[in-house]
Design an enzyme around this catalytic site. Structure first.
Site, mmCIF file in Angstrom:
data_model
loop_
_atom_site.group_PDB
_atom_site.id
_atom_site.type_symbol
_atom_site.label_atom_id
_atom_site.label_comp_id
_atom_site.label_asym_id
_atom_site.label_seq_id
_atom_site.Cartn_x
_atom_site.Cartn_y
_atom_site.Cartn_z
ATOM 1 N N ILE A 12 44.745 9.102 -30.664
ATOM 2 C CA ILE A 12 45.072 10.290 -29.860
ATOM 3 C C ILE A 12 45.476 11.459 -30.758
ATOM 4 C CG2 ILE A 12 46.627 11.189 -28.062
ATOM 5 C CD1 ILE A 12 44.484 9.119 -27.094
ATOM 6 N N GLU A 31 52.550 11.101 -39.865
ATOM 7 C CA GLU A 31 52.378 9.700 -39.448
ATOM 8 C C GLU A 31 53.393 8.835 -40.172
ATOM 9 O OE1 GLU A 31 50.695 7.648 -37.277
ATOM 10 O OE2 GLU A 31 51.885 6.150 -38.343
ATOM 11 N N THR A 40 48.828 1.131 -31.965
ATOM 12 C CA THR A 40 48.048 0.467 -30.912
ATOM 13 C C THR A 40 46.545 0.602 -31.156
ATOM 14 O OG1 THR A 40 49.812 0.819 -29.339
ATOM 15 C CG2 THR A 40 47.617 0.491 -28.421
ATOM 16 N N THR A 41 46.169 1.689 -31.811
ATOM 17 C CA THR A 41 44.750 1.951 -32.053
ATOM 18 C C THR A 41 44.065 0.825 -32.825
ATOM 19 O OG1 THR A 41 45.106 4.325 -31.919
ATOM 20 C CG2 THR A 41 43.228 3.609 -33.244
ATOM 21 N N HIS A 49 35.527 2.277 -21.432
ATOM 22 C CA HIS A 49 35.411 1.936 -20.011
ATOM 23 C C HIS A 49 34.580 2.981 -19.270
ATOM 24 C CE1 HIS A 49 38.346 -1.281 -20.286
ATOM 25 N NE2 HIS A 49 39.112 -0.490 -20.999
ATOM 26 N N ARG A 311 50.539 -2.357 -25.586
ATOM 27 C CA ARG A 311 50.185 -1.248 -24.694
ATOM 28 C C ARG A 311 51.402 -0.334 -24.515
ATOM 29 N NH1 ARG A 311 48.610 -6.058 -22.486
ATOM 30 N NH2 ARG A 311 46.447 -6.289 -21.816
ATOM 31 N N CYS A 402 32.810 -8.939 -50.923
ATOM 32 C CA CYS A 402 33.033 -9.836 -49.778
ATOM 33 C C CYS A 402 31.702 -10.484 -49.421
ATOM 34 C CB CYS A 402 33.589 -9.048 -48.589
ATOM 35 S SG CYS A 402 33.591 -9.984 -47.056
ATOM 36 N N CYS A 404 31.200 -12.929 -47.098
ATOM 37 C CA CYS A 404 30.981 -13.160 -45.657
ATOM 38 C C CYS A 404 30.345 -11.937 -44.991
ATOM 39 C CB CYS A 404 32.307 -13.433 -44.946
ATOM 40 S SG CYS A 404 33.219 -14.837 -45.548
HETATM 41 C C1 FAD Z 1 45.879 -4.996 -25.593
HETATM 42 C C2 FAD Z 1 45.294 -3.619 -25.468
HETATM 43 C C3 FAD Z 1 43.972 -3.443 -25.040
HETATM 44 C C4 FAD Z 1 43.452 -2.168 -24.896
HETATM 45 N N1 FAD Z 1 42.131 -2.025 -24.612
HETATM 46 C C5 FAD Z 1 41.607 -0.796 -24.482
HETATM 47 C C6 FAD Z 1 40.229 -0.625 -24.235
HETATM 48 O O1 FAD Z 1 39.457 -1.572 -24.250
HETATM 49 N N2 FAD Z 1 39.768 0.629 -23.999
HETATM 50 C C7 FAD Z 1 40.584 1.710 -24.012
HETATM 51 O O2 FAD Z 1 40.117 2.798 -23.719
HETATM 52 N N3 FAD Z 1 41.883 1.591 -24.318
HETATM 53 C C8 FAD Z 1 42.408 0.369 -24.576
HETATM 54 N N4 FAD Z 1 43.717 0.230 -24.912
HETATM 55 C C9 FAD Z 1 44.519 1.415 -25.050
HETATM 56 C C10 FAD Z 1 44.308 2.124 -26.376
HETATM 57 O O3 FAD Z 1 44.323 1.194 -27.442
HETATM 58 C C11 FAD Z 1 45.417 3.150 -26.543
HETATM 59 O O4 FAD Z 1 45.426 3.994 -25.426
HETATM 60 C C12 FAD Z 1 45.267 4.015 -27.783
HETATM 61 O O5 FAD Z 1 45.014 3.257 -28.928
HETATM 62 C C13 FAD Z 1 46.545 4.812 -27.947
HETATM 63 O O6 FAD Z 1 46.457 5.575 -29.100
HETATM 64 P P1 FAD Z 1 47.707 6.420 -29.587
HETATM 65 O O7 FAD Z 1 47.216 7.276 -30.682
HETATM 66 O O8 FAD Z 1 48.380 7.061 -28.416
HETATM 67 O O9 FAD Z 1 48.757 5.326 -30.085
HETATM 68 P P2 FAD Z 1 48.919 4.659 -31.527
HETATM 69 O O10 FAD Z 1 47.652 4.158 -32.051
HETATM 70 O O11 FAD Z 1 50.038 3.685 -31.412
HETATM 71 O O12 FAD Z 1 49.352 5.869 -32.431
HETATM 72 C C14 FAD Z 1 50.638 6.427 -32.401
HETATM 73 C C15 FAD Z 1 51.034 6.734 -33.817
HETATM 74 O O13 FAD Z 1 52.277 7.412 -33.829
HETATM 75 C C16 FAD Z 1 52.975 6.990 -34.975
HETATM 76 N N5 FAD Z 1 54.401 7.283 -34.792
HETATM 77 C C17 FAD Z 1 55.244 6.726 -33.890
HETATM 78 N N6 FAD Z 1 56.471 7.234 -34.051
HETATM 79 C C18 FAD Z 1 56.405 8.134 -35.067
HETATM 80 C C19 FAD Z 1 57.363 8.975 -35.701
HETATM 81 N N7 FAD Z 1 58.658 8.987 -35.335
HETATM 82 N N8 FAD Z 1 56.953 9.760 -36.734
HETATM 83 C C20 FAD Z 1 55.657 9.756 -37.140
HETATM 84 N N9 FAD Z 1 54.714 8.973 -36.568
HETATM 85 C C21 FAD Z 1 55.086 8.184 -35.542
HETATM 86 C C22 FAD Z 1 52.678 5.509 -35.036
HETATM 87 O O14 FAD Z 1 52.934 4.974 -36.314
HETATM 88 C C23 FAD Z 1 51.223 5.455 -34.632
HETATM 89 O O15 FAD Z 1 50.342 5.477 -35.737
HETATM 90 C C24 FAD Z 1 44.260 -1.038 -25.123
HETATM 91 C C25 FAD Z 1 45.563 -1.216 -25.581
HETATM 92 C C26 FAD Z 1 46.061 -2.495 -25.799
HETATM 93 C C27 FAD Z 1 47.407 -2.676 -26.386
#
Ligand code: FAD
Length: 481
Positions: A12, A31, A40-41, A49, A311, A402, A404
């Site tokens: 995101i 970050e 979570t990514t 989807h 999540r 690698c 594999c």
């Molecule tokens: C089990 C599971 C299955 C899923 N399957 C799907 C799917 O099939 N399709 C789909 O569309 N979505 C899916 N999702 C949802 C999707 O993975 C998430 O919506 C998406 O990855 C969220 O991205 P993000 O950047 O918000 O969060 P994140 O990837 O968590 O990024 C947030 C970042 O903020 C950083 N951060 C946090 N606090 C601080 C701070 N104080 N200072 C600096 N950095 C900070 C963290 O280190 C992290 O890197 C799934 C999620 C899960 C858990």
């Protein structure tokens, strides 16, 4: 002083950075992890989807449908793996069939194309390994699979190419309004910015709380998975879902863009999100039983990896994307649970529009934008002629690290030396796949450590697996003092 500071470099934050880089704004992404995409990514189902699941009228519904279309357009432009393989939601009884009709109706309201209900015979003709107990299914030809890591690297690399700055290993610890600006404190620095964007994933509510904002809470929910060997990758050709429950979209069976088979996830609330997510016997047991309901002949002994993801489930039920009323210029992109990956480019665009409309930033776009980005060419996917040419141009392509996954040293060097490049073993693994195969790095792990140490100018003992302190080599048992 920055125009925009983005907190969090998951998919995101990276999508937001890319969209904002179209403007003549000075932008910094902060970050806390050593690398982008390590929240979570890095651990999810990797599904783009179709958009029939979310309730009509929600941000989830609108941004899922928009995002899925944008991913389709972006894949060739930014060169990340994506395949529109379509999905089937299986119904095993009358209750499930009523849910299918509901999903079909929702999908139509959400503007999803390519939806139809299939009979048992039609399903089994498409997917002979699906259980004969199936009664009908909702097909969505719009759904696809993506590599979540390489989508994120593509987004951030393109943002950096257009002038965005990135600082990793820099957790934000404080946020204070100062007149028309914000002061952002990290473990290493103080910064000022006109607009601050909170894209902190499961920590988004904690980051908002730094400004005293408590509009929503995040209740992290863990999901566990099994990844099966490539030998199982042909078991199904579509993403096979079961009907969704209140806890999520249910357990799926799906091929991955790399040719493996993945099953999962379950959904369990987690008390302490700071804890490293782990897999459990109970969780995997639930996943196995449910996956076998869809595809009875799964060969679970072909598992090469188990993993889990967290999540960022918000207590409001929808994505929390808005400008703060109390702190104008502070933008929330929180509560981004599934379908956050699918929606990511659309979320990036929406947040960028909010930033532009905040009245704090010049509305001037850059004259020239770099639209394209090339990924790292995988030796494994080259034809014999292409391999010859690659080795002639760069002999490091001839050194296979690698076995594999047939990953060459040239790919690993590119992974390390690109903008936002890899600094850990997992960073290399996610970018170019050494250690992703059947032996899970048993053979190539030491070689990857040696390459990282040499290229980063550190000792092998200092090479990290993924996070601060995650040293892999603790000391030598022989050969060195
Ligand atoms: C089990 C599971 C299955 C899923 N399957 C799907 C799917 O099939 N399709 C789909 O569309 N979505 C899916 N999702 C949802 C999707 O993975 C998430 O919506 C998406 O990855 C969220 O991205 P993000 O950047 O918000 O969060 P994140 O990837 O968590 O990024 C947030 C970042 O903020 C950083 N951060 C946090 N606090 C601080 C701070 N104080 N200072 C600096 N950095 C900070 C963290 O280190 C992290 O890197 C799934 C999620 C899960 C858990």
């Amino acid at each position: 002083m920055y125009d925009v500071i983005i907190i969090g470099a998951g998919v995101i934050g990276s999508a937001i950075a890319r969209e904002c880089s179209r403007y003549q704004w000075k932008i910094l992404v902060l970050e806390k992890n050593l690398e982008v995409g390590e929240g979570t990514t890095k651990a999810n189902s990797a599904i783009v989807h179709g958009g029939y699941d979310a309730l009509p009228g929600t941000l989830k519904a609108r941004l899922n449908v928009e995002g899925a279309r944008m991913i389709r357009e972006l894949a060739p432009l930014l060169d990340f793996p994506y395949e529109q393989i379509g999905s089937l939601v299986l119904a095993f009884d009358e209750k499930d069939e009523a849910i299918l009709r509901q999903l079909l109706d929702r999908g139509r309201q959400n503007g999803v194309e390519g939806l139809s209900i299939l009979s048992r015979e039609e399903i089994l003709a498409l997917e002979p390994n699906v259980s004969g107990e199936v009664r009908s299914a909702l097909r969505c030809t719009e759904a696809g699979i993506v590599c979540p890591f390489n989508l994120t690297y593509a987004l951030i690399e393109n943002a950096l190419a257009n002038g965005v700055e990135l600082r990793t290993d820099e957790p934000v610890t404080g946020l204070n309004p100062e007149g028309e600006l914000f002061q952002i404190t990290t473990e290493k620095n103080h910064y000022h910015a006109k607009v601050v964007i909170n894209a902190a994933g499961i920590h988004a509510a904690d980051v908002a709380a730094l400004l005293g904002e408590t509009d929503y809470r995040i209740r992290p929910r863990r999901g566990e998975y099994r990844l099966l060997d490539r030998s199982e990758g042909q078991m199904v050709r579509h993403i096979i879902f079961q009907t969704p429950t209140q806890l999520g979209k249910g357990v799926l069976v799906t091929p991955t863009v790399h040719g493996n088979l993945m099953i999962g996830p379950d959904s369990v609330e987690v008390e302490n999100p700071g804890q490293r997510p782990a897999t459990t016997r109970e969780g995997l047991g639930r996943v196995d039983a449910l996956a076998r309901k869809s595809v009875p002949n799964l060969r679970l002994d072909r598992t090469i990896r188990v993993f889990s993801g967290l999540r960022a489930t918000p207590d409001t039920g929808d994505f929390m994307i808005y400008e703060s009323k109390h702190n104008p210029g502070f933008l929330h992109a929180g509560g981004i649970e599934s379908p956050g990956l699918a929606a990511s480019p659309a979320i990036g665009r929406m947040v960028c529009e909010l930033a532009a409309a905040s009245g704090r930033l010049p509305q001037v776009k850059r004259d020239q934008i770099i639209e394209r980005r090339s990924g790292i060419k995988a030796f494994r996917q080259m034809t014999p002629k292409q391999r010859e040419a690659a080795i002639a141009a760069d002999p490091n392509y001839g050194s296979i690290i690698c076995r594999c996954e047939t990953v060459s040293e040239a790919e690993i060097l590119q992974a390390i030396h690109r903008p936002a490049g890899a600094v850990t073993m997992d960073g290399v693994k996610r970018r170019v796949r050494p250690g992703m195969g059947r032996c899970q790095g048993t053979f190539c792990g030491p070689k990857v450590i040696a390459i990282l140490a040499r290229e980063l100018g550190i000792s092998e003992e200092e090479v990290l697996k993924d996070s601060r302190g995650s040293r892999v080599i603790l000391g030598h048992t022989k050969g060195k003092e």
